[in-house]
Design a protein around this motif. Structure first.
Motif, PDB file in Angstrom:
ATOM      1  N   GLU A  53       0.853  -1.187   0.000  1.00 45.25           N
ATOM      2  CA  GLU A  53       0.000   0.000   0.000  1.00 45.25           C
ATOM      3  C   GLU A  53       0.890   1.239   0.000  1.00 45.25           C
ATOM      4  O   GLU A  53       1.848   1.318   0.769  1.00 45.25           O
ATOM      5  CB  GLU A  53      -0.886  -0.001   1.243  1.00 45.25           C
ATOM      6  N   GLU A  57      -4.742   3.071  -0.393  1.00 43.89           N
ATOM      7  CA  GLU A  57      -5.709   2.353  -1.228  1.00 43.89           C
ATOM      8  C   GLU A  57      -6.342   1.159  -0.525  1.00 43.89           C
ATOM      9  O   GLU A  57      -7.373   0.674  -0.955  1.00 43.89           O
ATOM     10  CB  GLU A  57      -5.078   1.931  -2.565  1.00 43.89           C
ATOM     11  N   TRP A  58      -5.747   0.667   0.566  1.00 47.05           N
ATOM     12  CA  TRP A  58      -6.340  -0.453   1.313  1.00 47.05           C
ATOM     13  C   TRP A  58      -6.809   0.000   2.690  1.00 47.05           C
ATOM     14  O   TRP A  58      -6.928  -0.785   3.614  1.00 47.05           O
ATOM     15  CB  TRP A  58      -5.345  -1.606   1.467  1.00 47.05           C
ATOM     16  N   HIS A  65       1.877  -2.128   4.841  1.00 46.46           N
ATOM     17  CA  HIS A  65       0.778  -3.060   4.578  1.00 46.46           C
ATOM     18  C   HIS A  65       1.116  -3.759   3.271  1.00 46.46           C
ATOM     19  O   HIS A  65       1.067  -3.154   2.202  1.00 46.46           O
ATOM     20  CB  HIS A  65      -0.553  -2.313   4.471  1.00 46.46           C
ATOM     21  N   ARG A  67       0.708  -7.146   0.616  1.00 40.40           N
ATOM     22  CA  ARG A  67      -0.114  -8.266   0.155  1.00 40.40           C
ATOM     23  C   ARG A  67       0.782  -9.205  -0.621  1.00 40.40           C
ATOM     24  O   ARG A  67       1.425  -8.811  -1.597  1.00 40.40           O
ATOM     25  CB  ARG A  67      -1.261  -7.792  -0.726  1.00 40.40           C
ATOM     26  N   GLU A  79      -1.744 -10.981   4.069  1.00 37.57           N
ATOM     27  CA  GLU A  79      -1.554  -9.562   4.321  1.00 37.57           C
ATOM     28  C   GLU A  79      -0.710  -9.405   5.573  1.00 37.57           C
ATOM     29  O   GLU A  79      -0.999 -10.014   6.601  1.00 37.57           O
ATOM     30  CB  GLU A  79      -2.900  -8.857   4.489  1.00 37.57           C
TER      31      GLU A  79
END
Length: 148
Positions: A53, A57-58, A65, A67, A79
């Motif tokens: 991130e 956006e998340w 953060h 993914r 995550e």
């Protein structure tokens, strides 16, 4: 810490949630550098796709953060979130977009890349063996002693 200083594992392990937040607030380049340091510490194999991130956006709740996804397990993601001013914990969560489930893999006061890497290696092994649903994957991890 300046932009030229190198992150060490010790630095990542001693940062508090407020330290992470202060570093993130310096801007996108600093946040990208912070996320890159975490990814470097994890030493993932090429079978993992990574995304981080950058601009909220998340949800923007965590300074780091990440993914982590695999081509052989569409819809699944691990995550990883750093401490923040709201939480002193590192959290790794297995998410399944198909079922909208979220299953905790680890929660720790310390960044433990070797432990996370071991869990990620088992996830890679199990997804290659055909365990591609979050529930069955976590069950396999638990039976193998790799998740709580």
């Amino acid at each position: 810490m300046t932009q030229e200083e190198k992150f060490t594992l010790n630095t990542l392990q001693t940062f508090t949630g407020c330290d992470f937040e202060a570093y993130r607030n310096r801007g996108e380049a600093f946040r990208q550098r912070l996320s890159g340091a975490v990814l470097n510490a994890l030493q993932l194999t090429d079978s993992w796709r990574t995304d981080c991130e950058m601009r909220g956006e998340w949800g923007g709740a965590y300074p780091v953060h990440l993914r982590l996804t695999r081509a052989d397990a569409p819809g699944l993601a691990v995550e990883l979130a750093s401490p923040s001013p709201d939480s002193p914990l590192w959290c790794a969560v297995l998410t399944d977009a198909r079922t909208r489930s979220r299953i905790s893999l680890s929660v720790s006061y310390h960044f433990e890349p070797a432990t996370l890497r071991s869990t990620l290696e088992k996830i890679a092994e199990y997804t290659r063996a055909g365990f591609t649903g979050a529930g069955e994957l976590v069950a396999a991890l638990r039976m193998g002693g790799h998740a709580a």
